[in-house]
Design an enzyme around this catalytic site. Structure first.
Site, short mmCIF file in Angstrom:
data_model
loop_
_atom_site.label_atom_id
_atom_site.label_comp_id
_atom_site.label_asym_id
_atom_site.label_seq_id
_atom_site.Cartn_x
_atom_site.Cartn_y
_atom_site.Cartn_z
N GLU A 457 0.82 -1.22 0.00
CA GLU A 457 0.00 0.00 0.00
C GLU A 457 0.85 1.28 0.00
OE1 GLU A 457 -3.08 0.02 2.93
OE2 GLU A 457 -3.87 -1.93 2.33
N GLU A 531 -4.39 -8.95 1.24
CA GLU A 531 -5.13 -8.67 2.47
C GLU A 531 -6.60 -8.82 2.15
OE1 GLU A 531 -4.17 -5.00 4.45
OE2 GLU A 531 -2.00 -5.31 4.18
#
Length: 821
Positions: A457, A531
């Site tokens: 991210e 995730e």
């Protein structure tokens, strides 16, 4: 198992303050005709610790007070670095050690407006950072008594990791500086150490700057090793093995790095052999080279054997490669490297294949902290946590978001758990590339590792050409060091841009519904959920209470960017091109206390298990669909005093054909189980017994019951193991459960439990899984949270009987007998 280890001697420092002479004197080392072959000694005991100060030199043992002495070798750069400094007033500690868990929880004096996240929450409201100079620096000291016969040997200290900026001093000399809270590093102390005398090792650790947006701990939270070699030796991580199946057998391309840290030229002979999982030699070879003084070199060979046992998640068969280095007919080094024979392939259309068989990645993301001990997790506790994940059905682990400890990786190799190995920083500066280099060299022989992750991210750069350039540099290094494994990155946006075009496998963080469209537009790139889920739950709670910062444990609530467990898994399970997924997270962790993100929450709510490893109800959802054994899990508890007649949502996670629900013996109807879905009833509450009966292939399973419990009456105390090693490292995970007079669990109990230990062991931490608890971790007392609490018991170096008693006011105590040998 000792991968990447030298093994002629394994030991740790004795109970005295100095590293004892005996630790270096096994019988074979006493033979004067042989050179010292190799030593690797763990330095875990007999450290002294004190807090320093990040801004006030007077409170930081005068570190750097004289600007003119820091670069002058041997000058006093800190009073604590001097050999004659009196550290008797410092705390005696054992490493791994995390001083942050001893710090108080501190509320933000200037919190943001209601509705906005508090940035202080990210690290769990611990006073670390630039605003807390008084508790962000720690000092460690210990002595090393190095025998005189080590003169002429090469001496180094290996740190598996320290958080975060480290200055290492030996005998007052600065011998190394290191940044990076998760990367291992090695310090050559040969020139400064004085064999035959007592040497003083001092380490300053500064945790003022963080690297993550979660609790990271502080200090020497991983092992430290003293390593002794001959001048000619295999350097750290200096053996590379590339095995592959060949028919019923296997071959292994082997490369051995050699280093000559002496003046004389050395003619090196390297004997290489492979030992199978049963300890039998199956292949051998040899290579030779000549190294001039102060040079490095390599030798290589390919070994084959006729029958090979493949490493898999079910049968994690490990081989050992032994490389023995001789100079002039004398053995000078023996290096042992474990490895496994297997194939691992990501296919863009069909998902992941292990040894040619399709295998869905059933993974969990995990941070590196645990209730009671913070980031300083004992090796056996690492294994225990993996055991809980395997029990849930996990076959894969994502190290989020940093290189894990070597001992955790050892356990994954031994237990058959696949790993996405992740570096901390997506960057191409020298320091970040050095950390990536160390990660790949350290772990490239591990059969558990199936992909290298270069980032997570990185919203600022992940969709840009700048980010793509950085990614290419990182991937280029990985491909040079290990061309056998693919690369990946975990993105939460910018799919198809920037970094996603560089890595081999694209990882999706949460945007599961977008995966189908991406696969249709980029069908040649494998994809997986790096995730997934992120359901937020409080263990044992079933009604939302914002005032108490409680989230119900039904699979219903999640942040806007996430999904329920059921939603993501139902989608991923039906699509073979999705290689699998890694739930966020396996365990609750300190910091990032979503969904509240403000005081008094100090820990996350994401885990399928709480911070002590006690299962939440979503654990049983995954257990139902990730393991084949028939099971039924019924919830919530059935203690709802004052709510008689009120409708209670009753859920069942089950992988059977049909479930029938009963209340006090009366059927409430049966429901057919739909794959990857839960069952739900609305039941008017009446005290008594609610029961779920599952049926599989026409046969009834044992019923699952929840009974209305009475008042708390006694304590039940159990340990995951009662036979322990008297090595000063081993642990038993102690579980406290509060029961009523009839032996039924009391699901709402909040009794204060105190632990008393007799014998050669101690409690090193306590917890209860409550994300709002501000109790001390390094203590011998803890409130139960919804009926449960945990203590971590660690042995010392004496054998004998151990008795642990748990007491609480007004309750019958419990005693557990253990033994250390």
């Amino acid at each position: 198992m000792t991968p990447n280890r030298r093994v002629i001697l394994h030991g740790s420092a004795g109970a005295v303050a100095a590293l004892s002479l005996g630790a270096f004197m096994p019988a074979e080392a006493e033979q004067a005709s042989q050179a010292l072959r190799d030593r690797r000694v763990r330095l875990d005991s007999d450290w002294r610790f004190a807090l320093g100060h990040a801004q006030d030199p007077a409170r930081d043992f005068h570190f750097g007070l004289d600007q003119g002495t820091y670069a002058k070798a041997g000058k006093t750069v800190a009073a604590a670095g001097s050999r004659d400094f009196d550290d008797s007033g410092w705390q005696l500690v054992q490493i791994p050690h995390d001083w942050a868990i001893d710090l108080p929880f501190v509320d933000n004096p200037n919190p943001p407006p209601i509705g906005e996240d508090d940035p202080k929450a990210a690290h769990g409201f611990k006073p670390l950072g630039r605003e807390h100079p008084e508790s962000s620096v720690g000092w460690y000291r210990r002595t090393l008594e190095l025998p005189g016969y080590l003169s002429g040997k090469r001496l180094s200290i290996e740190f598996d990791g320290a958080f975060r900026e480290v200055v290492v001093l030996l005998n007052g000399f600065v011998v190394h500086e290191h940044e990076g809270g998760y990367s291992p590093f090695r310090v050559d102390i040969t020139d400064v150490a004085v064999p035959g005398e007592i040497n003083v090792l001092t380490v300053r650790v500064d945790a003022s700057l963080g690297e993550g947006w979660f609790y990271e701990g502080a200090g020497l939270y991983r092992h430290v090793w003293l390593v002794v070699t001959d001048p000619v030796h295999v350097p750290q991580w200096g053996v590379m093995v590339r095995p592959q199946p060949v028919g019923a057998g296997a071959s292994a391309a082997v490369v051995v790095d050699l280093k000559n840290e002496g003046d004389a030229e050395a003619a090196c002979e390297v004997a290489i052999r492979v030992i199978d999982p049963d300890g039998r030699p199956v292949a051998e070879g040899a290579a030779a080279t000549t190294l001039a003084g102060w040079t490095v070199g390599q030798v290589g060979t390919t070994l084959t054997w006729d029958r090979a046992r493949l490493w898999s998640t079910q049968t994690p068969s490990l081989y050992r490669l032994i490389a023995e280095v001789s100079v002039g007919g004398m053995l000078v080094d023996r290096y042992v490297q474990s490895f496994g024979v297997r194939t691992a392939v990501f296919d863009a259309a069909r998902g992941f294949f292990l040894n040619g068989q399709p295998l869905k990645l059933l993974g969990a993301c995990c941070h590196q902290d645990h209730g009671g001990v913070g980031a300083a997790i004992p090796d056996r506790l690492q294994v225990w946590r993996l055991e809980q994940l395997k029990s849930m059905g996990c076959n894969a682990y994502r190290s989020s978001h940093n290189p894990p400890t070597p001992e955790l990786m050892d356990a994954c190799d031994a237990m058959g758990i696949l790993v996405i190995d992740e570096t901390r920083r997506m960057a191409s500066d020298d320091a970040a590339m050095g950390e990536l280099d160390a990660l790949v060299r350290r772990d490239r022989n591990r059969p558990s590792v199936i992909a290298w992750s270069i980032g997570n991210e990185e919203q600022t750069i992940q969709g840009t050409e700048r980010g793509a350039r950085i990614a290419r540099t990182m991937v280029r290094l990985i491909n040079r060091l290990d061309p056998t494994r693919p690369t990946t990155a975990a993105l939460d946006q910018n799919f198809g841009d920037g970094v996603s075009r560089v890595v081999d496998i694209l990882g999706f963080n949460y945007r599961t519904p977008l995966m189908e469209g991406y696969h249709a537009s980029v069908p040649a790139q494998p994809i997986m959920g790096t995730e997934t889920g992120s359901t937020v739950q409080t263990r044992g709670e079933y009604v939302r209470d914002d005032a108490r910062q409680i989230v119900p444990a039904y699979d219903t609530e999640h942040p806007w960017w996430a999904s329920t467990a059921e939603d993501w898994w139902t989608l991923a399970a039906a699509r073979p091109y999705i290689a699998g997924g890694f739930i966020w997270t396996g365990f609750d962790y300190r910091g990032e206390p979503t969904p509240f993100n403000r005081w008094p929450s100090v820990a996350s709510y994401f885990g399928a298990m709480d911070s002590c490893g006690f299962p939440k109800d979503n654990y049983w959802y995954y257990r139902a669909w990730w393991r084949p054994e028939p099971m039924v899990h019924l919830f919530p508890h059935w203690n709802w005093e004052g709510r008689e007649g009120e409708a209670i949502p009753v859920w069942v996670h089950a992988n059977v054909d049909r479930v029938e629900l009963y209340l006090n013996g009366r059927s409430l109807g049966s429901r057919d189980v739909v794959a990857n879905r839960h069952l739900e009833w609305s039941v008017p509450y009446a005290p008594g017994v609610i029961e779920a009966r599952g049926f599989k292939d026409g046969r009834a399973l044992a019923p699952v019951r929840r009974e209305t419990a009475g008042a708390a009456s006694r304590i039940a105390l159990t340990g995951d193991r009662t036979r322990l090693s008297a090595d000063g490292q081993d642990v038993s995970m102690l579980k406290v459960e509060i029961l009523d007079a009839q032996g039924r669990p009391v699901p709402t109990a909040d009794d204060q439990v105190t632990f008393e230990v007799e014998g050669p062991a101690r409690i090193i931490g306590v917890g209860n899984g409550n994300p709002v608890s501000h109790e001390a971790d390094r203590a011998t007392t803890r409130l139960t949270f919804n009926g449960l609490a945990q203590a971590v018991l660690q042995t010392n170096r004496r054998a004998g009987a151990i008795a642990v008693t748990a007491r609480a006011l007004g309750l019958r105590p419990a005693t557990l007998q253990l033994h250390a040998a």
